[in-house]
Each structure stands twice: as structure tokens, then as C-alpha cells.
Design a protein around this motif. Structure first.
Motif, PDB file in Angstrom:
ATOM      1  N   SER A  50      46.007 -17.695  98.420  1.00 61.36           N
ATOM      2  CA  SER A  50      47.283 -17.081  98.798  1.00 61.36           C
ATOM      3  C   SER A  50      47.122 -15.584  98.996  1.00 61.36           C
ATOM      4  O   SER A  50      47.693 -15.012  99.936  1.00 61.36           O
ATOM      5  N   GLU A  51      46.352 -14.938  98.140  1.00 60.11           N
ATOM      6  CA  GLU A  51      46.103 -13.498  98.281  1.00 60.11           C
ATOM      7  C   GLU A  51      45.356 -13.209  99.586  1.00 60.11           C
ATOM      8  O   GLU A  51      45.681 -12.252 100.296  1.00 60.11           O
ATOM      9  N   VAL A  52      44.367 -14.048  99.889  1.00 58.93           N
ATOM     10  CA  VAL A  52      43.587 -13.871 101.113  1.00 58.93           C
ATOM     11  C   VAL A  52      44.496 -14.040 102.336  1.00 58.93           C
ATOM     12  O   VAL A  52      44.448 -13.236 103.273  1.00 58.93           O
ATOM     13  N   LEU A  53      45.343 -15.059 102.301  1.00 57.24           N
ATOM     14  CA  LEU A  53      46.246 -15.291 103.427  1.00 57.24           C
ATOM     15  C   LEU A  53      47.212 -14.127 103.630  1.00 57.24           C
ATOM     16  O   LEU A  53      47.493 -13.743 104.769  1.00 57.24           O
ATOM     17  N   ILE A  54      47.701 -13.556 102.559  1.00 56.95           N
ATOM     18  CA  ILE A  54      48.594 -12.392 102.655  1.00 56.95           C
ATOM     19  C   ILE A  54      47.868 -11.221 103.300  1.00 56.95           C
ATOM     20  O   ILE A  54      48.406 -10.534 104.174  1.00 56.95           O
ATOM     21  N   GLN A  55      46.622 -10.995 102.896  1.00 56.77           N
ATOM     22  CA  GLN A  55      45.849  -9.904 103.474  1.00 56.77           C
ATOM     23  C   GLN A  55      45.531 -10.165 104.946  1.00 56.77           C
ATOM     24  O   GLN A  55      45.563  -9.244 105.771  1.00 56.77           O
ATOM     25  N   LEU A  56      45.236 -11.418 105.289  1.00 55.04           N
ATOM     26  CA  LEU A  56      44.985 -11.753 106.690  1.00 55.04           C
ATOM     27  C   LEU A  56      46.246 -11.549 107.535  1.00 55.04           C
ATOM     28  O   LEU A  56      46.165 -11.116 108.689  1.00 55.04           O
ATOM     29  N   SER A  57      47.385 -11.831 106.945  1.00 50.33           N
ATOM     30  CA  SER A  57      48.642 -11.586 107.643  1.00 50.33           C
ATOM     31  C   SER A  57      48.826 -10.093 107.915  1.00 50.33           C
ATOM     32  O   SER A  57      49.287  -9.702 108.989  1.00 50.33           O
TER      33      SER A  57
ATOM     34  N   ILE B 133      37.045 -13.179  99.829  1.00 54.37           N
ATOM     35  CA  ILE B 133      36.610 -14.576  99.979  1.00 54.37           C
ATOM     36  C   ILE B 133      35.310 -14.807  99.223  1.00 54.37           C
ATOM     37  O   ILE B 133      35.165 -15.799  98.499  1.00 54.37           O
ATOM     38  N   LYS B 134      34.361 -13.867  99.357  1.00 56.40           N
ATOM     39  CA  LYS B 134      33.091 -13.981  98.629  1.00 56.40           C
ATOM     40  C   LYS B 134      33.319 -14.023  97.127  1.00 56.40           C
ATOM     41  O   LYS B 134      32.629 -14.730  96.401  1.00 56.40           O
ATOM     42  N   ASP B 135      34.302 -13.249  96.661  1.00 52.45           N
ATOM     43  CA  ASP B 135      34.595 -13.169  95.235  1.00 52.45           C
ATOM     44  C   ASP B 135      35.410 -14.350  94.724  1.00 52.45           C
ATOM     45  O   ASP B 135      35.714 -14.436  93.537  1.00 52.45           O
TER      46      ASP B 135
ATOM     47  N   ILE C 277      41.467  -1.268 110.408  1.00 55.57           N
ATOM     48  CA  ILE C 277      41.505  -2.734 110.513  1.00 55.57           C
ATOM     49  C   ILE C 277      40.151  -3.326 110.134  1.00 55.57           C
ATOM     50  O   ILE C 277      40.074  -4.307 109.388  1.00 55.57           O
ATOM     51  N   ILE C 278      39.087  -2.722 110.627  1.00 59.81           N
ATOM     52  CA  ILE C 278      37.734  -3.207 110.302  1.00 59.81           C
ATOM     53  C   ILE C 278      37.486  -3.111 108.801  1.00 59.81           C
ATOM     54  O   ILE C 278      36.967  -4.047 108.184  1.00 59.81           O
ATOM     55  N   GLY C 279      37.888  -2.006 108.197  1.00 63.66           N
ATOM     56  CA  GLY C 279      37.746  -1.860 106.750  1.00 63.66           C
ATOM     57  C   GLY C 279      38.544  -2.901 105.994  1.00 63.66           C
ATOM     58  O   GLY C 279      38.073  -3.473 104.992  1.00 63.66           O
ATOM     59  N   HIS C 280      39.739  -3.160 106.470  1.00 64.59           N
ATOM     60  CA  HIS C 280      40.587  -4.167 105.839  1.00 64.59           C
ATOM     61  C   HIS C 280      39.940  -5.549 105.953  1.00 64.59           C
ATOM     62  O   HIS C 280      39.932  -6.331 104.992  1.00 64.59           O
ATOM     63  N   MET C 281      39.381  -5.871 107.118  1.00 68.02           N
ATOM     64  CA  MET C 281      38.707  -7.157 107.307  1.00 68.02           C
ATOM     65  C   MET C 281      37.494  -7.290 106.387  1.00 68.02           C
ATOM     66  O   MET C 281      37.244  -8.367 105.840  1.00 68.02           O
ATOM     67  N   GLN C 282      36.765  -6.198 106.204  1.00 70.76           N
ATOM     68  CA  GLN C 282      35.623  -6.243 105.286  1.00 70.76           C
ATOM     69  C   GLN C 282      36.095  -6.511 103.858  1.00 70.76           C
ATOM     70  O   GLN C 282      35.452  -7.255 103.116  1.00 70.76           O
ATOM     71  N   ALA C 283      37.239  -5.929 103.493  1.00 69.03           N
ATOM     72  CA  ALA C 283      37.798  -6.165 102.160  1.00 69.03           C
ATOM     73  C   ALA C 283      38.225  -7.622 102.008  1.00 69.03           C
ATOM     74  O   ALA C 283      38.011  -8.234 100.951  1.00 69.03           O
ATOM     75  N   VAL C 284      38.795  -8.203 103.055  1.00 71.72           N
ATOM     76  CA  VAL C 284      39.193  -9.618 103.003  1.00 71.72           C
ATOM     77  C   VAL C 284      37.949 -10.499 102.885  1.00 71.72           C
ATOM     78  O   VAL C 284      37.934 -11.462 102.105  1.00 71.72           O
TER      79      VAL C 284
END
Length: 105
Positions: A52-59, A45-47, A34-41
């Protein structure tokens, strides 16, 4: 992992006991993912990736957190709460009720 603690009942009785949590390693592995996934999200955002892609990943992260919460809750009920019922530890039962209220807000 074994967790040791004590409770003082309303009548002043001190209960010391320990619980062996069988899912600790699995929970820690899930948390690392989960922490790794959050770092990827965060990097998405930085990129400047599409919202919509960010929201899907946050979901997906949200679903993973809910899943690990279920594992912890089940492990807690199977070990800590069973012991609490056997020893009359009402404080642990009250704490579980408070946690459940927070989960389902």
C-alpha cells in the motif's frame, strides 16, 4: 533552451525556424525529482515495504509525471505551435494531435 529545426510543407516549401522553450530548466529540475522519487520507490520494493505504501508513492510519481507533461505541453503550445500556425507548418500540428492522443489514451 532554443530548438532549431526545419519542416517541408506539402508544396515542397522548406521552413526553418527555432523555438525558445522557457520552461526547460524547470522541466529538467522536475524530472530529476521524479527520477529520485522512482529510485526511492525501487528501494522501498527492495526493502519489502508494504504494498500500500509503494502504491501511494507510485501514485505520487504518476501525478508528478502528468504535471511535467502539462508544463511541456503548455510550453510547446506557447512557442512551437504558435510558430507553426504562423508559418503554416501542418506537420507540427499533426504531431501535437498525435501526442495529445497518446497522453489521453
Amino acid at each position: 533552451m532554443t530548438h532549431e529545426h526545419e519542416h517541408i510543407l506539402a508544396d515542397g516549401t522548406v521552413i526553418k525556424h527555432s523555438h525558445t522553450h522557457t520552461q526547460t530548466k524547470a522541466v529538467l529540475n522536475r524530472m530529476s525529482r521524479i527520477i529520485g522519487h522512482m529510485q526511492a520507490v525501487k528501494q522501498m520494493i527492495k526493502d519489502g515495504r508494504d504494498c500500500s505504501e509503494v502504491l501511494i508513492q507510485l501514485s505520487a510519481v504518476d501525478a508528478a509525471i502528468r504535471s511535467v507533461s502539462r508544463v511541456i505541453l503548455k510550453d510547446h503550445m506557447e512557442h512551437c505551435i504558435v510558430d507553426a500556425i504562423k508559418t503554416g507548418d501542418e506537420e507540427s500540428l499533426e504531431n501535437l494531435n498525435k501526442a495529445i492522443d497518446q497522453i489521453f489514451k
